[in-house]
Design a protein around this motif. Sequence first.
Motif, PDB file in Angstrom:
ATOM      1  N   ILE A  73       0.862  -1.182   0.000  1.00 14.43           N
ATOM      2  CA  ILE A  73       0.000   0.000   0.000  1.00 14.43           C
ATOM      3  C   ILE A  73       0.898   1.233   0.000  1.00 14.43           C
ATOM      4  O   ILE A  73       1.896   1.289   0.717  1.00 14.43           O
ATOM      5  N   VAL A  74       0.535   2.209  -0.815  1.00 14.72           N
ATOM      6  CA  VAL A  74       1.351   3.409  -0.999  1.00 14.72           C
ATOM      7  C   VAL A  74       0.492   4.632  -0.704  1.00 14.72           C
ATOM      8  O   VAL A  74      -0.640   4.721  -1.180  1.00 14.72           O
ATOM      9  N   ALA A  75       1.039   5.573   0.064  1.00 16.91           N
ATOM     10  CA  ALA A  75       0.289   6.775   0.417  1.00 16.91           C
ATOM     11  C   ALA A  75       1.060   8.026   0.039  1.00 16.91           C
ATOM     12  O   ALA A  75       2.292   8.028  -0.026  1.00 16.91           O
ATOM     13  N   ARG A  76       0.316   9.088  -0.192  1.00 18.47           N
ATOM     14  CA  ARG A  76       0.927  10.404  -0.336  1.00 18.47           C
ATOM     15  C   ARG A  76       1.579  10.788   0.983  1.00 18.47           C
ATOM     16  O   ARG A  76       0.987  10.649   2.052  1.00 18.47           O
ATOM     17  N   GLY A  77       2.822  11.262   0.919  1.00 13.42           N
ATOM     18  CA  GLY A  77       3.543  11.639   2.134  1.00 13.42           C
ATOM     19  C   GLY A  77       3.168  13.033   2.594  1.00 13.42           C
ATOM     20  O   GLY A  77       2.961  13.936   1.785  1.00 13.42           O
ATOM     21  N   GLY A  78       3.101  13.213   3.889  1.00 14.68           N
ATOM     22  CA  GLY A  78       2.698  14.495   4.452  1.00 14.68           C
ATOM     23  C   GLY A  78       3.843  15.247   5.095  1.00 14.68           C
ATOM     24  O   GLY A  78       5.013  15.104   4.717  1.00 14.68           O
ATOM     25  N   ASN A  79       3.504  16.041   6.112  1.00 15.17           N
ATOM     26  CA  ASN A  79       4.440  16.987   6.727  1.00 15.17           C
ATOM     27  C   ASN A  79       5.251  16.350   7.852  1.00 15.17           C
ATOM     28  O   ASN A  79       5.135  16.721   9.020  1.00 15.17           O
ATOM     29  N   MET A  80       6.090  15.404   7.484  1.00 17.90           N
ATOM     30  CA  MET A  80       7.070  14.830   8.413  1.00 17.90           C
ATOM     31  C   MET A  80       8.318  15.705   8.395  1.00 17.90           C
ATOM     32  O   MET A  80       8.330  16.777   7.796  1.00 17.90           O
ATOM     33  N   LYS A  81       9.384  15.259   9.027  1.00 21.95           N
ATOM     34  CA  LYS A  81      10.634  16.015   8.969  1.00 21.95           C
ATOM     35  C   LYS A  81      11.206  15.963   7.550  1.00 21.95           C
ATOM     36  O   LYS A  81      10.954  15.006   6.803  1.00 21.95           O
ATOM     37  N   PRO A  82      11.970  16.973   7.145  1.00 17.74           N
ATOM     38  CA  PRO A  82      12.529  16.989   5.789  1.00 17.74           C
ATOM     39  C   PRO A  82      13.366  15.743   5.488  1.00 17.74           C
ATOM     40  O   PRO A  82      14.108  15.254   6.345  1.00 17.74           O
ATOM     41  N   HIS A 113      -0.961   7.074   7.892  1.00 19.44           N
ATOM     42  CA  HIS A 113      -1.763   6.418   8.922  1.00 19.44           C
ATOM     43  C   HIS A 113      -2.836   5.524   8.299  1.00 19.44           C
ATOM     44  O   HIS A 113      -3.076   4.405   8.778  1.00 19.44           O
ATOM     45  N   LEU A 114      -3.480   5.995   7.245  1.00 18.55           N
ATOM     46  CA  LEU A 114      -4.473   5.177   6.552  1.00 18.55           C
ATOM     47  C   LEU A 114      -3.826   3.939   5.943  1.00 18.55           C
ATOM     48  O   LEU A 114      -4.355   2.819   6.058  1.00 18.55           O
ATOM     49  N   ALA A 115      -2.674   4.134   5.311  1.00 21.52           N
ATOM     50  CA  ALA A 115      -1.976   3.002   4.684  1.00 21.52           C
ATOM     51  C   ALA A 115      -1.554   1.981   5.735  1.00 21.52           C
ATOM     52  O   ALA A 115      -1.688   0.766   5.531  1.00 21.52           O
ATOM     53  N   LYS A 116      -1.042   2.459   6.861  1.00 22.14           N
ATOM     54  CA  LYS A 116      -0.570   1.553   7.910  1.00 22.14           C
ATOM     55  C   LYS A 116      -1.705   0.716   8.468  1.00 22.14           C
ATOM     56  O   LYS A 116      -1.556  -0.499   8.684  1.00 22.14           O
ATOM     57  N   LYS A 117      -2.852   1.335   8.727  1.00 18.91           N
ATOM     58  CA  LYS A 117      -3.990   0.598   9.284  1.00 18.91           C
ATOM     59  C   LYS A 117      -4.452  -0.508   8.329  1.00 18.91           C
ATOM     60  O   LYS A 117      -4.741  -1.632   8.748  1.00 18.91           O
ATOM     61  N   LEU A 118      -4.512  -0.189   7.042  1.00 19.27           N
ATOM     62  CA  LEU A 118      -4.931  -1.200   6.069  1.00 19.27           C
ATOM     63  C   LEU A 118      -3.869  -2.270   5.888  1.00 19.27           C
ATOM     64  O   LEU A 118      -4.181  -3.466   5.774  1.00 19.27           O
ATOM     65  N   ALA A 119      -2.591  -1.860   5.866  1.00 17.71           N
ATOM     66  CA  ALA A 119      -1.496  -2.813   5.655  1.00 17.71           C
ATOM     67  C   ALA A 119      -1.381  -3.796   6.812  1.00 17.71           C
ATOM     68  O   ALA A 119      -1.065  -4.981   6.607  1.00 17.71           O
ATOM     69  N   GLU A 120      -1.624  -3.331   8.033  1.00 18.11           N
ATOM     70  CA  GLU A 120      -1.550  -4.225   9.192  1.00 18.11           C
ATOM     71  C   GLU A 120      -2.596  -5.325   9.110  1.00 18.11           C
ATOM     72  O   GLU A 120      -2.335  -6.481   9.482  1.00 18.11           O
ATOM     73  N   LYS A 121      -3.766  -5.001   8.605  1.00 16.52           N
ATOM     74  CA  LYS A 121      -4.813  -6.015   8.465  1.00 16.52           C
ATOM     75  C   LYS A 121      -4.429  -7.098   7.454  1.00 16.52           C
ATOM     76  O   LYS A 121      -4.834  -8.245   7.569  1.00 16.52           O
ATOM     77  N   LEU A 122      -3.627  -6.692   6.453  1.00 18.74           N
ATOM     78  CA  LEU A 122      -3.265  -7.610   5.369  1.00 18.74           C
ATOM     79  C   LEU A 122      -1.858  -8.173   5.527  1.00 18.74           C
ATOM     80  O   LEU A 122      -1.434  -9.008   4.724  1.00 18.74           O
ATOM     81  N   ASP A 123      -1.122  -7.682   6.534  1.00 17.03           N
ATOM     82  CA  ASP A 123       0.260  -8.109   6.778  1.00 17.03           C
ATOM     83  C   ASP A 123       1.140  -7.898   5.551  1.00 17.03           C
ATOM     84  O   ASP A 123       1.841  -8.805   5.094  1.00 17.03           O
ATOM     85  N   ILE A 124       1.083  -6.688   5.012  1.00 19.81           N
ATOM     86  CA  ILE A 124       1.890  -6.324   3.847  1.00 19.81           C
ATOM     87  C   ILE A 124       2.591  -4.994   4.139  1.00 19.81           C
ATOM     88  O   ILE A 124       2.169  -4.254   5.027  1.00 19.81           O
ATOM     89  N   PRO A 125       3.662  -4.671   3.409  1.00 16.65           N
ATOM     90  CA  PRO A 125       4.373  -3.409   3.656  1.00 16.65           C
ATOM     91  C   PRO A 125       3.604  -2.195   3.147  1.00 16.65           C
ATOM     92  O   PRO A 125       2.726  -2.314   2.271  1.00 16.65           O
ATOM     93  N   CYS A 126       3.962  -1.022   3.665  1.00 16.08           N
ATOM     94  CA  CYS A 126       3.334   0.217   3.208  1.00 16.08           C
ATOM     95  C   CYS A 126       4.400   1.309   3.136  1.00 16.08           C
ATOM     96  O   CYS A 126       5.368   1.314   3.909  1.00 16.08           O
ATOM     97  N   PHE A 127       4.192   2.258   2.208  1.00 14.41           N
ATOM     98  CA  PHE A 127       5.242   3.208   1.855  1.00 14.41           C
ATOM     99  C   PHE A 127       4.673   4.594   1.583  1.00 14.41           C
ATOM    100  O   PHE A 127       3.481   4.748   1.314  1.00 14.41           O
ATOM    101  N   VAL A 128       5.556   5.585   1.601  1.00 16.03           N
ATOM    102  CA  VAL A 128       5.296   6.894   1.005  1.00 16.03           C
ATOM    103  C   VAL A 128       6.416   7.175   0.006  1.00 16.03           C
ATOM    104  O   VAL A 128       7.514   6.617   0.122  1.00 16.03           O
ATOM    105  N   VAL A 129       6.131   8.039  -0.975  1.00 16.91           N
ATOM    106  CA  VAL A 129       7.089   8.349  -2.040  1.00 16.91           C
ATOM    107  C   VAL A 129       7.202   9.865  -2.197  1.00 16.91           C
ATOM    108  O   VAL A 129       6.172  10.549  -2.305  1.00 16.91           O
TER     109      VAL A 129
END
Length: 358
Positions: A73-82, A113-129
Motif C-alpha cells: 500500500i502506498v500513500a501520499r507523504g505528508g508533513n514529516m521532517k525533511p 496512517h491510513l496506509a498503515k492501518k490497512l497494511a496491518e490487516k493484510l500483513d503487507i508493507p506500506c510506503f510513502v514516495v
Amino acid sequence: MGNNFLLIINPGSTTTKLACFVNDEQILSEEIEHRSEVLDKFTTIFDQLDYRLSLIEEKLTDNNVDNSKFTAIVARGGNMKPVSGGTYEINEEMLSDLKIGVMGQHASNLGAHLAKKLAEKLDIPCFVVDPVVVDELAPVARYSGTPLIQRKSKDHPLNQKAVGRIDAHNEGGTYEEMNYIIAHMGGGISVAAHNHGEIIDVNNALNGDGPFSPERAGGLPVTSVIDLCFSGDYSENELRAVLVGNGGLKAYLGTTDGREVSKLINEGDSHAKEVYQAMAYQISKEIGAMATVLKGQINGILLTGGLAFDDLLIGYISEYCNFLADIRIYPGENEMVALAAGVNRVMNNEEKLKKYSQ
C-alpha cells in the motif's frame, strides 16, 4: 519479476483519491468527496482518520476488489521532517511526526496512517514516495538574508520528480543524468532546479515564495507585508487566508480556474489578459533564476500541473523562456502514477528503499 498489486491512497483537503495498480498499469481510479458540513464536525484532521478509513474500505468493496491480492500500500507523504527524495517504508517515527505535524498540519498527514492501518490487516508493507517535505537544497540556497529565517523546500516533489524521470526516459537518459528546470503550475506554483536527480533550489510554494498563482499571493515586498500585519485590519488567520488561498488570480479576477481566465481574455477582457500575463511573467522570471542556479547547463524546461493544459499561458511563458532551453509540456499532476512508480522501482530492485528516522 512478479506482479506488484498496489493500493494507492492520496488524501486531500476535501477528497480522498484511490487507485489500484498491477505493476505500472492502473486498473481502478476512484475519488471520494468529503462535504464540508461533514468535515466540519471533526475538531482536528486526525479526528477524520476512522471516517476516511471506512470510506476507503467501502469503496474497495463496492468495486469488488480482492484485498488479499495487494502486495503493498502506498500513500501520499505528508508533513514529516525533511527528507531526501525517494521511497520510504512507513514506520512509527514517521507516524508520530505526522500526527504531531512537525512541518504543519494537512490532510496529507493522514496518508501514512491510513496506509498503515490497512497494511496491518493484510500483513503487507506500506510506503510513502517523495513527500511534500523533500529537501535537497544546496547549502547556499538555504540563506534568506537574515539568520532569523532559513529558506525551506516545500513544493511539489512527487510530480516534479516523476515528470523528470518521464522526460529523461523519453530523451534516452536517466533523471540522475539530467539538469532540468521544472515548473509545477497548479493552485500553487513551484519552479525548481533539478541537478542530476536532486532539487537543489526551489521556491517555497506553500509558504509564499515565488510567483503568484491561482490562489496564492507569492513573494511580496516584505515591508508592505509588515504594514498589513500591523494595520489592524486583519487578524493573523484572516491575513493568512488573504495571502494563501485567496491571493493571486482569485484576488485579482475572482477565480482560480485558468480556463475561465482564458475565456475572459478571448472575450476581450484586457484586465484579465494583463493579470494572466503578469503571472506568466513571474513564472518566467523564476525559471530564469533557476537557469542561473544550473549555470546554463539545462537539458530541458518542463512545464507541468493543471495550468500546463492552457496553451495561452504556455505561450506567454515560451515567449520569455524558449531561448534558455527546449520547453516540453507534461500537463496534469499524475500523482497516483508517480506513487505507484516509486514503489515499483523499489520492489523491482531498481532503487533502494529508504528509512525514515527522527
